[in-house]
Design a protein around this motif. Structure first.
Motif, PDB file in Angstrom:
ATOM      1  N   TRP A 375      26.932  33.331  14.815  1.00  0.00           N
ATOM      2  CA  TRP A 375      26.518  34.514  14.049  1.00  0.00           C
ATOM      3  C   TRP A 375      25.844  35.554  14.928  1.00  0.00           C
ATOM      4  CZ3 TRP A 375      21.434  36.050  13.476  1.00  0.00           C
ATOM      5  CH2 TRP A 375      20.450  35.141  13.853  1.00  0.00           C
ATOM      6  N   LEU A 376      25.249  35.123  16.051  1.00  0.00           N
ATOM      7  CA  LEU A 376      24.633  36.081  16.969  1.00  0.00           C
ATOM      8  C   LEU A 376      25.667  37.060  17.525  1.00  0.00           C
ATOM      9  CD1 LEU A 376      22.157  33.974  19.152  1.00  0.00           C
ATOM     10  CD2 LEU A 376      21.580  35.946  17.733  1.00  0.00           C
ATOM     11  N   ALA A 377      26.854  36.513  17.880  1.00  0.00           N
ATOM     12  CA  ALA A 377      27.931  37.347  18.430  1.00  0.00           C
ATOM     13  C   ALA A 377      28.438  38.337  17.385  1.00  0.00           C
ATOM     14  CB  ALA A 377      29.066  36.462  18.924  1.00  0.00           C
ATOM     15  N   TRP A 378      28.578  37.853  16.141  1.00  0.00           N
ATOM     16  CA  TRP A 378      29.041  38.728  15.062  1.00  0.00           C
ATOM     17  C   TRP A 378      28.024  39.840  14.808  1.00  0.00           C
ATOM     18  CZ3 TRP A 378      33.674  38.578  12.381  1.00  0.00           C
ATOM     19  CH2 TRP A 378      34.511  37.502  12.672  1.00  0.00           C
ATOM     20  N   CYS A 379      26.747  39.467  14.776  1.00  0.00           N
ATOM     21  CA  CYS A 379      25.693  40.476  14.562  1.00  0.00           C
ATOM     22  C   CYS A 379      25.696  41.522  15.675  1.00  0.00           C
ATOM     23  CB  CYS A 379      24.333  39.800  14.511  1.00  0.00           C
ATOM     24  SG  CYS A 379      24.073  38.810  13.033  1.00  0.00           S
ATOM     25  N   ALA A 380      25.869  41.042  16.915  1.00  0.00           N
ATOM     26  CA  ALA A 380      25.886  41.956  18.065  1.00  0.00           C
ATOM     27  C   ALA A 380      27.080  42.898  17.984  1.00  0.00           C
ATOM     28  CB  ALA A 380      25.932  41.157  19.367  1.00  0.00           C
ATOM     29  N   ALA A 381      28.238  42.363  17.560  1.00  0.00           N
ATOM     30  CA  ALA A 381      29.447  43.195  17.451  1.00  0.00           C
ATOM     31  C   ALA A 381      29.295  44.232  16.349  1.00  0.00           C
ATOM     32  CB  ALA A 381      30.657  42.301  17.185  1.00  0.00           C
ATOM     33  N   ILE A 382      28.748  43.827  15.192  1.00  0.00           N
ATOM     34  CA  ILE A 382      28.554  44.757  14.070  1.00  0.00           C
ATOM     35  C   ILE A 382      27.555  45.851  14.448  1.00  0.00           C
ATOM     36  CG2 ILE A 382      27.608  44.964  11.729  1.00  0.00           C
ATOM     37  CD1 ILE A 382      28.789  42.116  11.209  1.00  0.00           C
ATOM     38  N   THR A 383      26.472  45.453  15.097  1.00  0.00           N
ATOM     39  CA  THR A 383      25.462  46.423  15.534  1.00  0.00           C
ATOM     40  C   THR A 383      26.050  47.414  16.538  1.00  0.00           C
ATOM     41  OG1 THR A 383      23.736  44.754  15.229  1.00  0.00           O
ATOM     42  CG2 THR A 383      23.151  46.668  16.549  1.00  0.00           C
ATOM     43  N   SER A 384      26.938  46.916  17.420  1.00  0.00           N
ATOM     44  CA  SER A 384      27.609  47.792  18.399  1.00  0.00           C
ATOM     45  C   SER A 384      28.465  48.827  17.687  1.00  0.00           C
ATOM     46  CB  SER A 384      28.492  46.947  19.328  1.00  0.00           C
ATOM     47  OG  SER A 384      27.713  46.041  20.062  1.00  0.00           O
TER      48      SER A 384
END
Length: 479
Positions: A375-384
């Motif tokens: 979920w960290l990767a998904w959050c980082a991608a969405i924030t990007s």
């Protein structure tokens, strides 16, 4: 026969054979015993085979050193073969025979075989000694059956056997691996109260138990006590203490440990440096973290996934997105596994710097490399995507998270709602607000501000008033 001259002994025996000199049990026993002292198990087995071919009498004096040679050579299967020869030739096994065979199994974590031998001993009326118990407990500990190790240690404590430092060390180590830090401390204190002498391994095991049990302060107290004593500190001592300091965020003390290691001439390796880099990275000391990474490169120390993960994390906090990509490239060239944490940090580093396309490419690279995205990767991608103005892609990623029943959090929810707000998609922003509330995501001021701003831009003042009412009901502080 001296251990360093075994080859000469075997040559002499071979010369006697060639010149028709008869060798008896005494000669073979001496040679097998010499093999046992230097772990030369192959020659020991060959000599036993020669004795059986010559029909020389086999007994425990001959076979026990043979089992011991296999045990010291980490050849548990060969040790069991020699042990089975005892039954084949009707040689009655004794405590030494069984203990050596159990130790051979223990050395490679073969706890089932060790337990079978231990049970056979008891049924055969052979009295186990402290070495036997230690070997079985060690087998359980190395085989991952830590609860069994502790149960057997309790049996040992209740017996009349004299406990040794080794016994406590194995038991405390089992506690450490089983996460039983409180039991480890009880045993550690029991050693101090008894006549058994504590050594470096005893303290290391206790520190490790506290460190793994997230009892950092207790771990550091034990480490300080070691420093004040005359006990020798080794690499394991410093590694465990460094890890405890890293988890507690005491980065300055972690660096002091590196200096202390140099003073005591204790060689530091990957684990110690990883702990120091991680400690600095967690508290935002990214300059120091990257300097330590540079020292590792210069010293040609082995680096692993944890090393690079901490370094990339430091780059993220420093806004050094280009360096984070360089580190990923270096990992690929050196074939070091890139895990989801490292990828997530690199995605966030690019996203924070407004490099949305690079962040999304890294996110796709994760799938291509078959790295399970957390979920960290998904959050980082969405924030990007939110920072890069790509609301549609942010929404797509968030939708996938919802469908896959992945853990949703405030950060990802805020990012996708904010992305819709910036794009003027107020209806989507409100729909997302409702969805996140249904998923029991904790909404904060940022969440409502983004949704309210989207409604305000669209002239939906009634919606804004409704959101303010919801905020007041949910006790979210307005701004």
């Amino acid at each position: 026969a001296k251990a360093c001259e075994i080859n000469k002994v075997l040559q002499v025996m071979s010369w006697h054979e060639m010149n028709n000199y008869e060798l008896n049990c005494y000669h073979y026993t001496a040679a097998i015993d010499a093999c046992a002292k230097t772990s030369i198990w192959t020659q020991a087995i060959q000599l036993i085979s020669m004795m059986t071919l010559k029909r020389l009498e086999l007994d425990t004096v001959v076979l026990n050193p043979g089992i011991s040679a296999c045990e010291k050579g980490s050849r548990w299967e060969s040790a069991m073969e020699v042990f089975s020869v005892m039954a084949q030739f009707k040689v009655e096994s004794n405590t030494i025979s069984c203990s050596s065979a159990i130790s051979a199994c223990a050395g490679v974590g073969r706890w089932q075989q060790a337990l079978e031998l231990f049970s056979a001993m008891q049924h055969g009326g052979i009295e186990p000694n402290a070495i036997t118990f230690n070997a079985v407990i060690s087998a359980f500990e190395k085989g991952g059956t830590w609860d069994w190790a502790l149960k057997l240690f309790s049996v040992m404590m209740q017996s009349k056997l004299e406990l040794e430092t080794t016994s406590f060390n194995i038991a405390i180590s089992a506690c450490a691996k089983d996460g039983e830090w409180e039991k480890a401390l009880v045993l550690f204190n029991a050693v101090a109260d008894s006549k058994v002498k504590q050594d470096t391994i005893t303290s290391n095991a206790a520190i490790s138990a506290c460190e793994k049990g997230i009892e950092w302060e207790q771990a550091l107290q034990l480490f300080d006590a070691m420093c004040r004593s005359t006990m020798k500190l080794d690499t394991i001592t410093f590694n465990t203490a460094s890890s405890a300091l890293a988890k507690s965020g005491k980065w300055e003390k972690t660096l002091c440990l590196l200096s202390l290691m140099a003073q005591k001439e204790v060689s530091f390796g990957t684990t110690t440096c990883n702990a120091a880099i991680s400690a600095c990275e967690k508290v935002g000391q990214w300059v120091t973290a990257l300097q330590l990474f540079g020292r590792m490169v210069q010293s040609k120390l082995k680096m692993d996934t944890i090393t690079f993960g901490a370094a990339v994390g430091a780059c993220k906090k420093a806004g050094e997105w280009e360096r984070s990509l360089q580190l990923l490239s270096l990992m690929m060239r050196t074939e070091i596994r890139i895990d989801e944490i490292t990828f997530s940090a690199a995605i966030a580093a690019c996203g924070n710097a407004g490099e949305c396309d690079r962040a999304l490419q890294l996110f796709r690279d994760m799938a291509q490399r078959r790295v399970e995205s957390c979920w960290l990767a998904w959050c980082a991608a969405i924030t990007s995507c939110e920072k890069g103005g790509k609301w549609n892609q942010a929404l797509q990623l968030f939708t996938v998270m919802l469908r896959s029943e992945m853990k949703l959090d405030t950060v990802s929810s805020n990012a996708v709602i904010s992305a819709c707000h910036k794009a003027g998609e107020w209806e989507k922003a409100l729909r997302l607000l409702g969805l996140t509330a249904q998923c029991k995501v904790e909404l904060d001021t940022i969440t409502f501000n983004a949704a309210s701003s989207a409604c305000e831009k669209a002239g939906e003042w009634k919606k804004v008033l409704h959101l303010l009412t919801v905020m007041e009901k949910d006790k979210v502080e307005s701004s």
